[in-house]
Design an enzyme around this catalytic site. Structure first.
Site, mmCIF file in Angstrom:
data_model
loop_
_atom_site.group_PDB
_atom_site.id
_atom_site.type_symbol
_atom_site.label_atom_id
_atom_site.label_comp_id
_atom_site.label_asym_id
_atom_site.label_seq_id
_atom_site.Cartn_x
_atom_site.Cartn_y
_atom_site.Cartn_z
ATOM 1 N N ASP A 271 97.849 -5.055 99.235
ATOM 2 C CA ASP A 271 97.104 -6.283 99.009
ATOM 3 C C ASP A 271 95.672 -6.176 99.515
ATOM 4 O O ASP A 271 95.429 -5.713 100.639
ATOM 5 C CB ASP A 271 97.824 -7.436 99.728
ATOM 6 C CG ASP A 271 97.109 -8.758 99.569
ATOM 7 O OD1 ASP A 271 97.085 -9.281 98.442
ATOM 8 O OD2 ASP A 271 96.565 -9.262 100.571
ATOM 9 N N GLU A 304 95.282 -3.608 95.067
ATOM 10 C CA GLU A 304 94.419 -4.715 94.684
ATOM 11 C C GLU A 304 93.090 -4.445 95.375
ATOM 12 O O GLU A 304 93.056 -4.285 96.598
ATOM 13 C CB GLU A 304 94.979 -6.059 95.148
ATOM 14 C CG GLU A 304 94.066 -7.213 94.753
ATOM 15 C CD GLU A 304 94.378 -8.505 95.480
ATOM 16 O OE1 GLU A 304 93.998 -9.566 94.958
ATOM 17 O OE2 GLU A 304 94.999 -8.468 96.565
ATOM 18 N N ASP A 324 89.639 -7.575 86.300
ATOM 19 C CA ASP A 324 88.590 -7.727 85.290
ATOM 20 C C ASP A 324 89.159 -8.129 83.939
ATOM 21 O O ASP A 324 88.658 -9.052 83.284
ATOM 22 C CB ASP A 324 87.801 -6.420 85.144
ATOM 23 C CG ASP A 324 86.741 -6.251 86.227
ATOM 24 O OD1 ASP A 324 86.587 -7.162 87.058
ATOM 25 O OD2 ASP A 324 86.066 -5.209 86.230
ATOM 26 N N ASN A 397 96.648 -19.918 92.830
ATOM 27 C CA ASN A 397 95.383 -20.300 93.447
ATOM 28 C C ASN A 397 94.613 -21.316 92.618
ATOM 29 O O ASN A 397 93.491 -21.676 92.966
ATOM 30 C CB ASN A 397 94.526 -19.057 93.722
ATOM 31 C CG ASN A 397 94.977 -18.350 94.992
ATOM 32 O OD1 ASN A 397 95.520 -18.983 95.886
ATOM 33 N ND2 ASN A 397 94.766 -17.050 95.062
#
Length: 598
Positions: A271, A304, A324, A397
């Protein structure tokens, strides 16, 4: 290191971790605790859970390790007393009793006997990932009931959001404080192993998200006895971790090796390594993992990384979550342009073409903040990039946790799904996506008192700059992360309001995955991009030279206007949308063809 106490030397596994409680045999255990900031440590040990703890003085070495080897069976409870006022759990405990502040539990890793001990994994190019949250699905035992369905539809790997101990019983897992311990609300270490074992028997790989860039705000006692674990530099998550210190490196690398060797995970997703910002440590991590793994095992290491460090993929890591391509697809599909989507909404079609051709969009260009980001990535194999339309971050999120199905019309979402599953990157789905799930996935925690208030208000203030949430009353509608109802809203629906819709999406995914397994995956090794060109707003034509020399062509229109096209030639693999006119492509249409030439 593998170990066995049965007739077969290959059906029980353990990894020797430097720190923590190491079971030496049926009677003896060695405890090792790094606490350079204190002079004395006492082991508080209840050999039988519930008994009054015995207090045993540990021996300190010059490097700050406290050790003690004593008679102690698996299942015993223990803490380390570091002062008259404070006893702490073992930061390297494999299990906890009564949450992150309770006593640690001595675990014998070799107690579990593996049914599929000879499983060696699968080659990376066969990977189709489904990301899942263990808690919302009911724990390790409940997940076992879903494995057959996932394997039957063409999923080849499940990726678990973090399963190490966190405060309370509701959490995403990314603010844990005990990286070695299995979250008790999900199940026991052996139940996790049984889930992985069963997945392997069905041909499914199992990956795990691990968080080495910070510790959570609740239950992190390291500063009380190991201040040297940190640099003293402030980050958004507290003191930065000192990855140059050998004890710190060993602590995390041992943890990664434990998950792979002892729990038989087929790979790890690291992460937010941009927050680690220490490539030397990341390279050493990869090297030490690979050195320990048997040459015949397929073990995959994923990143990530907002820095888009192509060099890490060249040297050490299998693939990276390609934010992206998600971000530009999301901007094209929804028209959203706030937050990080601001970097992708201008010239979005050109950027989609760039991502399909070269992997990363940001390969050294400046982002919206004026910061240069990324490295050239066009030379990397297409399988170095993990593509997705949704994941826990990109759904959870959002203030209200909406899934893409609630934001986009069906035709264009179907086309984007087909692009995801047929292009030569590694595809990843988010749990429920494969059945058209409409329940949100929200941000949830289980904090108490002042921390709960701070998390709730902090969560709402994150959205103050978004046009829809500028008003305080509107922000107050954002679900409270600490409310039990927030987790309950995030569970997958047990039955959808429209079973026919769920069946339609499931059939669509199975059809596309059947094509991927039959026509794309066998040709993936050695695949290289040949180019991608915009056809109009939201529409792109891309070609790849597959490993066997054939050419895969995909034309997709995610825009709202019909566009002209020189249709891809060859064997038609898949077509969606109006097909009366071969020279145009309607909104929501996609064509994928395989030919022997371009």
């Amino acid at each position: 290191m593998s170990a066995s106490t049965s007739d077969s030397i290959s059906d029980r596994f353990s990894h020797h971790c430097h720190y923590g409680a190491t079971v030496l045999d049926e009677r003896r255990t060695r405890f090792t605790f790094w606490a350079p900031g204190v002079e004395t440590v006492t082991l508080e040990l209840s050999r039988t859970p519930g008994d009054e703890p015995e207090r045993l003085v540990m021996e300190k070495s010059s490097d700050g390790d406290f050790t003690l080897e004593i008679e102690c069976p698996p299942g015993a409870h223990y803490r380390y007393r570091i002062s008259d006022e404070l006893s702490v759990p073992d930061p390297a405990a494999r299990a906890q009793h009564e949450d992150v502040t309770g006593p640690s539990v001595v675990i014998d890793p070799t107690a579990y006997v593996w049914d599929n001990a000879h499983w060696q994994g699968r080659p990376w190019h066969e990977t189709v990932i489904l990301e899942i949250h263990v808690g919302t699905l009911g724990g390790f035992e409940a997940i076992r009931e879903r494995l057959q369905d996932w394997a039957s539809m063409g999923i080849t790997a499940i990726e678990l959001m973090p399963v190490n101990e966190f405060p309370g019983a509701r959490n995403w897992g990314y603010d844990g404080v005990l990286p070695y311990a299995v979250e008790a609300s999900y199940g026991t270490p052996d139940q996790l192993k049984a889930m992985i074992d069963q997945a392997h028997g069905l041909g499914l790989m199992v990956f795990l998200d691990v968080v080495y860039n910070h510790f959570g705000p609740d239950g992190n006692y390291l500063p009380h006895y190991a201040g040297d674990f940190f640099t003293g530099t402030n980050t958004p998550w507290g003191d930065a971790i000192d990855f140059d210190r050998s004890q710190v490196k060993d602590f995390f690398i041992d943890n990664a090796q434990m998950w792979i060797e002892e729990y038989r995970f087929d790979g790890l997703r690291f992460d937010a390594v941009h927050a680690i910002n220490n490539d030397a440590f990341l390279l050493e991590m990869s090297e030490r993992i690979k050195t320990q793994v048997n040459d015949t095992r397929h073990v995959h290491l994923m990143l990530e990384n907002e820095r888009n460090s192509a060099s890490l993929l060249e040297k050490a890591y299998t693939a990276q979550w390609n934010d992206d391509i998600h971000n530009v697809l999301h901007a094209l599909l929804t028209g959203e342009h706030e937050g990080y989507y601001a970097d992708y909404c201008d010239h979005a079609t050109d950027k989609l073409a760039s991502a399909l051709h070269g992997g990363f969009i940001f390969q050294g260009q400046n982002d919206r903040r004026g910061h240069s980001r990324g490295e050239p990535s066009g030379h990397l194999p297409t399988t170095a990039f993990i593509a997705f339309l949704q994941n826990h971050d990109q759904v959870g999120n959002r203030a209200m946790g909406e899934r893409l199905i609630s934001l986009v019309d069906q035709e264009r979402l179907e086309a984007a799904t087909a692009l995801l599953l047929l292009c030569p990157m590694i595809p990843m789905l988010f749990m429920g996506e494969e059945r058209g799930e409409r329940n949100p996935f929200l941000f949830f925690t289980d904090h108490r008192d002042e921390l709960a208030d701070a998390v709730r208000e902090g969560r709402r203030s994150e959205f103050a700059d978004f046009s829809h949430f500028k008003d305080e009353k509107t922000r107050a509608q954002i679900p409270d992360p600490n409310a039990p109802s927030t987790l309950e809203q995030s569970r997958l629906s047990t039955g959808t309001d429209d079973e026919s819709e769920a069946a339609m999406w499931h059939t669509r995914y199975m059809t596309l995955l059947d094509i991927r397994h039959a026509e794309i995956i066998p040709r993936l090794p050695g695949t290289r991009p040949m180019g991608a060109v915009p056809l109009g707003e939201g529409a792109v034509l891309a070609h790849w030279r597959m490993g066997d020399g054939t050419v895969l062509g995909i034309a997709v229109n995610l825009g709202t206007q019909r566009v002209s096209i020189d249709a891809p030639e060859g064997q038609r693999l898949y077509e969606l949308g109006e097909s009366d006119d071969a020279n145009t492509l309607a909104p929501g249409a996609i064509r994928a063809c395989l030919s022997s030439h371009l």
